[in-house]
Design an enzyme around this catalytic site. Structure first.
Site, PDB file in Angstrom:
ATOM      1  CG  HIS A 102      -1.886  -1.025   1.449  1.00 16.82           C
ATOM      2  ND1 HIS A 102      -2.936  -1.149   1.099  1.00 16.82           N
ATOM      3  CD2 HIS A 102      -1.538  -2.404   1.665  1.00 16.82           C
ATOM      4  CE1 HIS A 102      -3.537  -2.201   1.213  1.00 16.82           C
ATOM      5  NE2 HIS A 102      -2.668  -3.337   1.750  1.00 16.82           N
ATOM      6  CE  LYS A 156      -7.152  -6.768  -1.012  1.00 18.16           C
ATOM      7  NZ  LYS A 156      -5.913  -5.822  -0.370  1.00 18.16           N
ATOM      8  CG  ASP A 166      -1.253  -6.166   4.244  1.00 15.31           C
ATOM      9  OD1 ASP A 166      -1.313  -5.133   3.611  1.00 15.31           O
ATOM     10  OD2 ASP A 166      -1.963  -6.401   5.242  1.00 15.31           O
TER      11      ASP A 166
HETATM   12  O1  DOR Z   1      -3.828  -3.698   8.555  1.00  9.33           O
HETATM   13  C1  DOR Z   1      -4.019  -3.557   7.432  1.00  9.33           C
HETATM   14  N1  DOR Z   1      -3.608  -2.449   6.701  1.00  9.33           N
HETATM   15  N2  DOR Z   1      -4.886  -4.258   6.506  1.00  9.33           N
HETATM   16  C2  DOR Z   1      -4.997  -3.998   5.537  1.00  9.33           C
HETATM   17  O2  DOR Z   1      -5.926  -4.915   4.626  1.00  9.33           O
HETATM   18  C3  DOR Z   1      -5.110  -2.773   4.910  1.00  9.33           C
HETATM   19  C4  DOR Z   1      -3.839  -2.010   5.526  1.00  9.33           C
HETATM   20  C5  DOR Z   1      -3.861  -0.510   5.143  1.00  9.33           C
HETATM   21  O3  DOR Z   1      -4.130  -0.268   3.986  1.00  9.33           O
HETATM   22  O4  DOR Z   1      -3.455   0.245   6.116  1.00  9.33           O
HETATM   23 ZN    ZN Z   2      -5.751  -6.896   3.766  1.00 15.96          ZN
HETATM   24 ZN    ZN Z   3      -3.134  -4.995   2.487  1.00 13.94          ZN
END
Ligand code: DOR
Ligand code: ZN
Ligand code: ZN
Length: 398
Positions: free
Chosen positions: A58, A142, A269
């Site tokens: 992200h 997604k 992630d």
């Molecule tokens: O902990 C998380 N943070 N899980 C996710 O699925 C999204 C992510 C985020 O974008 O901060």
């Molecule tokens: Zn996720």
């Molecule tokens: Zn994620």
């Protein structure tokens, strides 16, 4: 460029080899290559592995660039040996229209240290016509099937089905029984599903059973769900993310899933939030790209996985699942995406060295399983001896 004196895994055996790179591709891997006038990089007897492909990051760009942006996030990738990453759609605005996707693509040009691809987001308002339009411009769709950071939850069963139907591959944030639901949607629509960040023994079992039935389903785990558990949260309240850390037994079940092939890939992630934001209120997500390889190499050091098998789940399988041609392997004709690593390191991860804009790491003080010395993207050195080469040569893979 000619890389000399590297240790590489060839047909499961470890050998000293030289690697010749021309026009961004690997053109020769053999003993003692001699080529006059070629720029030489001495690997000094260290291992050379394929560049890491992180299928789950992200980067927060656009809209949340105080946390991370394309430059800082990709710089963190270069430091971590990640030569390709796939960016998630829960930016602001969400990447759920063709227009937003094209804008994201345009804005990324010239700003990344490493190669990249984009996901397109499925929307609760049913954007399946858009999903269909852009499906060959992205690595996958997604879909959030559980609540997480961002406001992208899709609950309506019919809409989920519509989105699955028109996608070439769907990556899902699914937890618990939603993993089973995602597998069923995949079976019903015939679209392969990529199950992000599996975190429990039960989820691994669902994927194992689905694979036994011959379904086209793939499992991802994060380094944090392998190396950390609920006991660590008691000592460090920053360790909150979705899915949450589970038990020691779950850690073990995930490792078993890797060993028996139920788990296909490692994805971090990478979900950077500023330290201040994490301290101020409960905020889900932790950074990952900068230390995923150095952490996963602890698995090699500890004898849980061979280096060769690690490169499968961190590069080769990932390229195959997402259809990225010419990446993920040290082979002639492949992109020269390489990482030189020192497996004899005694270094620890230090928060002072973090380059991600979020400014912290969940692994501060952890011993590295190996150290990333050099990162090469299509023959371009982007990181070497703790220094960055500031040519942002990263390109989109699709
Ligand atoms: O902990 C998380 N943070 N899980 C996710 O699925 C999204 C992510 C985020 O974008 O901060
Ligand atoms: Zn996720
Ligand atoms: Zn994620």
């Amino acid at each position: 460029m000619l890389i000399k004196n590297g240790l590489v895994v060839v047909d499961g055996e470890i050998k000293f080899k030289d690697i010749l790179i021309e026009n961004e591709k690997i053109v020769e891997i053999s003993d003692e290559i001699i080529k006059d006038g070629e720029k030489i990089l001495d690997a000094k007897g260290h291992y050379i592995i394929p560049g890491i492909i992180d299928p789950h990051v992200h980067m927060r760009d656009p809209g949340l660039t105080h946390k991370e942006d394309f430059e800082t996030g990709s710089k963190a990738c270069a430091k971590g040996g990640v030569t390709t990453f796939f960016d998630m759609p829960n930016t602001i605005p969400n990447t759920i229209t063709e227009e937003e996707l094209l804008k994201k693509k345009k804005d990324a040009i010239g700003r990344s240290y490493v190669d990249y691809g984009f996901y397109f987001g499925g929307s609760k308002l049913d954007n399946s016509t858009e999903v269909e339009k852009v499906k060959d411009l992205v690595v996958a769709t997604k879909v959030f099937m559980n609540v997480s950071t961002g406001n992208m939850l899709v609950e309506d069963e019919k809409i989920l089905e519509n989105i699955f139907k028109v996608s070439k591959l769907v990556g899902v944030h699914a937890e618990g029984e939603m993993v089973q639901k995602a597998i069923e949607l995949s079976e019903k629509t015939g679209t392969p599903v990529y199950l992000c960040h599996l975190s429990t023994k039960e989820e691994v079992e669902m994927v194992r059973n689905g694979k036994k039935k011959g379904l086209k389903i793939y499992g991802e785990v994060t380094p944090h769900h392998l190396f950390l558990n609920e006991k660590d949260v008691l000592k460090n309240s920053l360790l909150r993310m979705k899915p949450e850390l589970k038990t020691k037994e779950d850690n073990e079940a995930l490792w078993e899933g890797i060993i028996d092939g139920t788990i296909d890939t490692i994805g971090t992630d990478h979900a950077p939030h500023k330290l201040e934001e994490k301290l101020e209120k409960l905020t889900f997500g932790i950074p990952g790209v900068e230390h995923s390889l150095e952490m996963m190499l602890k698995g090699v050091a500890g004898g849980r996985i061979t280096l060769n098998d690690l490169t499968k789940i961190m590069s080769e399988n990932t390229a195959k699942i997402f259809g990225i041609k010419n990446k993920g392997k040290l082979e002639i004709g492949y992109d020269a995406d390489l990482v030189i690593i020192n497996l004899e390191t005694t270094e620890r991860i230090k928060k002072e060295e973090v380059v991600s804009k979020c400014g912290w790491t969940p692994y501060d003080g952890f011993l590295k399983g190996g150290e990333v010395l050099t990162t090469i993207v299509r023959g371009n050195v982007v990181y070497n001896n703790k220094k960055f080469i500031n040519k942002k040569i990263g390109k989109e893979v699709m």
